[in-house]
Design a protein around this motif. Structure first.
Motif, PDB file in Angstrom:
ATOM      1  N   PRO A  75      25.310  20.685 -28.944  1.00 27.93           N
ATOM      2  CA  PRO A  75      25.435  21.715 -29.982  1.00 27.93           C
ATOM      3  C   PRO A  75      26.796  22.415 -29.993  1.00 27.93           C
ATOM      4  O   PRO A  75      27.425  22.550 -28.946  1.00 27.93           O
ATOM      5  CB  PRO A  75      24.321  22.715 -29.625  1.00 27.93           C
ATOM      6  CG  PRO A  75      23.822  22.377 -28.271  1.00 27.93           C
ATOM      7  CD  PRO A  75      24.281  21.010 -27.929  1.00 27.93           C
ATOM      8  N   LEU A 159      24.947  21.202 -44.402  1.00 29.51           N
ATOM      9  CA  LEU A 159      23.862  21.978 -43.795  1.00 29.51           C
ATOM     10  C   LEU A 159      24.345  22.720 -42.555  1.00 29.51           C
ATOM     11  O   LEU A 159      24.740  22.092 -41.570  1.00 29.51           O
ATOM     12  CB  LEU A 159      22.718  21.041 -43.393  1.00 29.51           C
ATOM     13  CG  LEU A 159      21.868  20.450 -44.515  1.00 29.51           C
ATOM     14  CD1 LEU A 159      21.015  19.310 -43.971  1.00 29.51           C
ATOM     15  CD2 LEU A 159      21.000  21.519 -45.152  1.00 29.51           C
ATOM     16  N   HIS A 160      24.308  24.029 -42.610  1.00 33.36           N
ATOM     17  CA  HIS A 160      24.552  24.858 -41.437  1.00 33.36           C
ATOM     18  C   HIS A 160      23.325  25.730 -41.259  1.00 33.36           C
ATOM     19  O   HIS A 160      22.240  25.321 -41.579  1.00 33.36           O
ATOM     20  CB  HIS A 160      25.819  25.701 -41.629  1.00 33.36           C
ATOM     21  CG  HIS A 160      27.088  24.914 -41.575  1.00 33.36           C
ATOM     22  ND1 HIS A 160      28.299  25.428 -41.915  1.00 33.36           N
ATOM     23  CD2 HIS A 160      27.309  23.626 -41.246  1.00 33.36           C
ATOM     24  CE1 HIS A 160      29.231  24.496 -41.773  1.00 33.36           C
ATOM     25  NE2 HIS A 160      28.663  23.392 -41.374  1.00 33.36           N
ATOM     26  N   VAL A 163      22.057  27.667 -36.375  1.00 32.26           N
ATOM     27  CA  VAL A 163      22.980  26.938 -35.507  1.00 32.26           C
ATOM     28  C   VAL A 163      23.486  25.790 -36.379  1.00 32.26           C
ATOM     29  O   VAL A 163      24.420  25.954 -37.145  1.00 32.26           O
ATOM     30  CB  VAL A 163      22.247  26.408 -34.251  1.00 32.26           C
ATOM     31  CG1 VAL A 163      23.251  25.786 -33.284  1.00 32.26           C
ATOM     32  CG2 VAL A 163      21.488  27.531 -33.547  1.00 32.26           C
ATOM     33  N   HIS A 164      22.852  24.668 -36.312  1.00 36.38           N
ATOM     34  CA  HIS A 164      23.030  23.547 -37.231  1.00 36.38           C
ATOM     35  C   HIS A 164      21.805  22.691 -37.027  1.00 36.38           C
ATOM     36  O   HIS A 164      21.103  22.848 -36.023  1.00 36.38           O
ATOM     37  CB  HIS A 164      24.333  22.792 -36.960  1.00 36.38           C
ATOM     38  CG  HIS A 164      24.560  22.456 -35.520  1.00 36.38           C
ATOM     39  ND1 HIS A 164      23.810  21.499 -34.857  1.00 36.38           N
ATOM     40  CD2 HIS A 164      25.397  22.957 -34.595  1.00 36.38           C
ATOM     41  CE1 HIS A 164      24.222  21.434 -33.601  1.00 36.38           C
ATOM     42  NE2 HIS A 164      25.177  22.317 -33.400  1.00 36.38           N
ATOM     43  N   PRO A 165      21.494  21.791 -37.955  1.00 40.32           N
ATOM     44  CA  PRO A 165      20.283  21.000 -37.751  1.00 40.32           C
ATOM     45  C   PRO A 165      20.321  20.247 -36.417  1.00 40.32           C
ATOM     46  O   PRO A 165      21.390  19.867 -35.937  1.00 40.32           O
ATOM     47  CB  PRO A 165      20.295  20.027 -38.938  1.00 40.32           C
ATOM     48  CG  PRO A 165      21.038  20.762 -40.010  1.00 40.32           C
ATOM     49  CD  PRO A 165      22.126  21.502 -39.267  1.00 40.32           C
ATOM     50  N   GLU A 166      19.144  20.091 -35.841  1.00 39.70           N
ATOM     51  CA  GLU A 166      18.960  19.294 -34.617  1.00 39.70           C
ATOM     52  C   GLU A 166      17.798  18.355 -34.902  1.00 39.70           C
ATOM     53  O   GLU A 166      16.760  18.398 -34.245  1.00 39.70           O
ATOM     54  CB  GLU A 166      18.651  20.218 -33.433  1.00 39.70           C
ATOM     55  CG  GLU A 166      19.852  20.948 -32.861  1.00 39.70           C
ATOM     56  CD  GLU A 166      20.734  20.041 -32.011  1.00 39.70           C
ATOM     57  OE1 GLU A 166      20.356  18.875 -31.780  1.00 39.70           O
ATOM     58  OE2 GLU A 166      21.808  20.513 -31.586  1.00 39.70           O
ATOM     59  N   MET A 167      18.001  17.510 -35.903  1.00 39.61           N
ATOM     60  CA  MET A 167      16.898  16.730 -36.461  1.00 39.61           C
ATOM     61  C   MET A 167      16.200  15.848 -35.436  1.00 39.61           C
ATOM     62  O   MET A 167      15.011  15.571 -35.551  1.00 39.61           O
ATOM     63  CB  MET A 167      17.405  15.890 -37.631  1.00 39.61           C
ATOM     64  CG  MET A 167      17.928  16.750 -38.784  1.00 39.61           C
ATOM     65  SD  MET A 167      18.443  15.751 -40.209  1.00 39.61           S
ATOM     66  CE  MET A 167      19.214  17.021 -41.241  1.00 39.61           C
ATOM     67  N   HIS A 169      15.097  16.388 -32.691  1.00 40.27           N
ATOM     68  CA  HIS A 169      14.085  17.006 -31.839  1.00 40.27           C
ATOM     69  C   HIS A 169      12.818  17.434 -32.587  1.00 40.27           C
ATOM     70  O   HIS A 169      11.996  18.181 -32.054  1.00 40.27           O
ATOM     71  CB  HIS A 169      14.714  18.142 -31.020  1.00 40.27           C
ATOM     72  CG  HIS A 169      15.714  17.603 -30.038  1.00 40.27           C
ATOM     73  ND1 HIS A 169      15.373  17.239 -28.756  1.00 40.27           N
ATOM     74  CD2 HIS A 169      17.019  17.266 -30.190  1.00 40.27           C
ATOM     75  CE1 HIS A 169      16.438  16.750 -28.142  1.00 40.27           C
ATOM     76  NE2 HIS A 169      17.453  16.752 -28.988  1.00 40.27           N
ATOM     77  N   MET A 170      12.653  16.917 -33.801  1.00 37.53           N
ATOM     78  CA  MET A 170      11.371  17.087 -34.511  1.00 37.53           C
ATOM     79  C   MET A 170      10.264  16.374 -33.735  1.00 37.53           C
ATOM     80  O   MET A 170      10.483  15.307 -33.156  1.00 37.53           O
ATOM     81  CB  MET A 170      11.437  16.414 -35.884  1.00 37.53           C
ATOM     82  CG  MET A 170      12.249  17.164 -36.910  1.00 37.53           C
ATOM     83  SD  MET A 170      11.959  16.458 -38.571  1.00 37.53           S
ATOM     84  CE  MET A 170      12.309  14.737 -38.272  1.00 37.53           C
TER      85      MET A 170
END
Lengths: 320, 320
Positions: A75, A159-160, A163-167, A169-170
């Motif tokens: 991150p 996309l912000h 934080v920012h996306p952490e896709m 970890h869905m």
């Protein structure tokens, strides 16, 4: 030198967990003027010194840089009001916790605009300028490799957010009969824990590249990938999903076959709920696609971030 | 009449699956000038006739309307270049498949700007102007009731895209030991199939309002809600998640307790992966919140859509 033909030259850094790729160039159809690669190692300030020296030498050779762009693993801190803006923050990567990336560049190139974003947002911006996302205001760019990350645009802006996306970890539904514990050290069976390269290797007992095309790990991986893409489609309503990274090359199964099967599984998981020409049997082939820029998406994205930082090169400047 | 004090008056329609709420007013702190409710029924053109007649009568009473805003149940067509723009599209609701909502309004109020969006994007815009999302460029607004829907903003713009988000149909990890088949007719155990009102009733064998606070269905529902909010946080990186709709009132458990437990479960599912002051034990209380406008979020949102349609009332006009 390129400066003489009037095209601005940008410095670009694709900051990855394994290597930092640096380049100078103008972007688009112009070939890169120079390119180099440095192992990431465990000493950020040493590495940033090398990067700065390389960029300075290229500047001496090719003329002044108009801006710098950095597309970084994360991150990262993207909040310009923060005291750690431009840092890699809480990575488990040895030496890189709280590493300042933008600071040493600012110090060395005083006054030069510097664009900084996640690697996936950088690649998304590159694909938006020159690749598979041209003309689209809403799309997702994914990298599925050692880890899984995602970026993209909503309404024409990267996309912000918090934080920012952490896709990656869905969480995903468990496929009937699958008792694999997953490989994410935070979440076990999150998307990254099921579909990133190390997860496939853990499940199959061998690296993804070595798997025969009919190995059941491919079926599982592709089905979970489909669940993840359906979740992203429900959350973001993208007009296209671009999948980069090494896993989509799919070793002996092959990239074409991987995408074909993924599209079929996507439609199966979606079960006809969202109706759009893009999600029909024929439309889906242009909805789920590989990056047009291939493995250059990252470094082209860094050039695109440099362009955006000085307000050049975009038909419409995405904010940040 | 309000026109004399110089504030523009807007017509607003909150188009729900059970009832259409209509209002005229100026938004913000101004009280609504009039409000009425019509059962949705199964005859859209008949209902739209009633709605038009009511708005015309209020216009005669209070002065000319500056714009109309419609926040509608869906799925809806938001593509202004489409021949079915302003329609409800593929709903299973009897009579409402391909129902034209904006057309009859355009016909009756020629030349008047009409804002049209999903109910959840409308509510999101209302909360952004006057409620829990003030000053935020990235947030999610959810309604969890008879169904589950989600909207919100990314970088200051309402989320649109291929269609619009359908957040309720994300897939979620199965909680250990839970063998409930879910209640979604498309996906069984998607978020809506696990956590909407009818799903809770199906699981528990009684309506959510009747469940005792310690009924295990609450624990399951809240844990699945947490998984869904973590997925949305990974996909969109919102700065806040606002949860409206009836389920969050949580009957005998109570709204406060519902939110308290949801915040704890969210942090448990996230497992410390995304670090931000907003996700700490103290920060989370302002990250996951009920709507400030309460049950008026929808109709206030429709007024906000009307304002946006004629470029008024926003510090910064969200595009659409």
């Amino acid at each position: 030198m390129s400066g003489t033909v009037g095209k601005p030259i940008f410095g670009a850094i694709e900051a990855g967990g394994t290597k930092f790729v640096c380049a100078v160039g103008s972007g688009g159809d112009s070939p890169l003027l120079a390119r180099a690669s440095f192992p990431t190692g465990d000493n950020p300030s040493l590495l940033m010194g090398e990067v700065v020296a390389w960029l300075k030498a290229r500047q001496a050779e090719h003329g002044p840089l108009a801006a710098l762009g950095v597309a970084s693993f994360g991150p990262v801190d993207l909040d310009e009001r923060s005291s750690t803006y431009g840092f890699i923050t809480t990575t488990p990567k040895p030496g890189w916790n709280n590493a300042d990336i933008v600071g040493p560049l600012r110090q060395a190139f005083k006054g030069l605009p510097i664009g900084f974003d996640t690697d996936v947002n950088g690649a998304a911006l590159g694909e938006w300028h020159w690749g598979a996302a041209q003309g689209l205001e809403d799309f997702v760019y994914l990298t599925v490799g050692t880890g899984i990350g995602g970026g993209g645009m909503a309404r024409g802006r990267l996309l912000h957010g918090l934080v920012h996306p952490e896709m990656g970890h869905m969480g995903l539904p468990r496929i009937e009969g699958d008792d694999f514990a997953g490989a994410c050290r935070f979440h076990g069976r999150c998307w990254e824990g099921l579909c990133a390269g190390p997860a496939i290797a853990k499940r199959a007992g061998m690296p993804a590249e070595s798997l025969p095309p009919d190995h059941p790990a491919w079926a599982m991986t592709i089905r979970y990938m489909a669940h993840a893409l359906v979740n992203l489609t429900c959350a973001l309503s993208p007009r296209r999903i671009i999948i980069g990274g090494s896993v989509r090359k799919a070793g002996q199964l092959g990239e074409d076959r991987f995408f074909e099967r993924l599209r079929i599984e996507f439609r199966s998981v979606m079960a006809g709920y969202i109706t759009s020409p893009a999600l029909t049997e024929s439309g889906i082939a242009t909805f789920i696609v590989p990056p047009s820029l291939g493995d250059n998406a990252g470094i082209c994205g860094a050039i695109a971030l440099a362009q955006a930082a000085c307000g050049q090169g975009a038909d419409r400047k995405p904010a940040g």
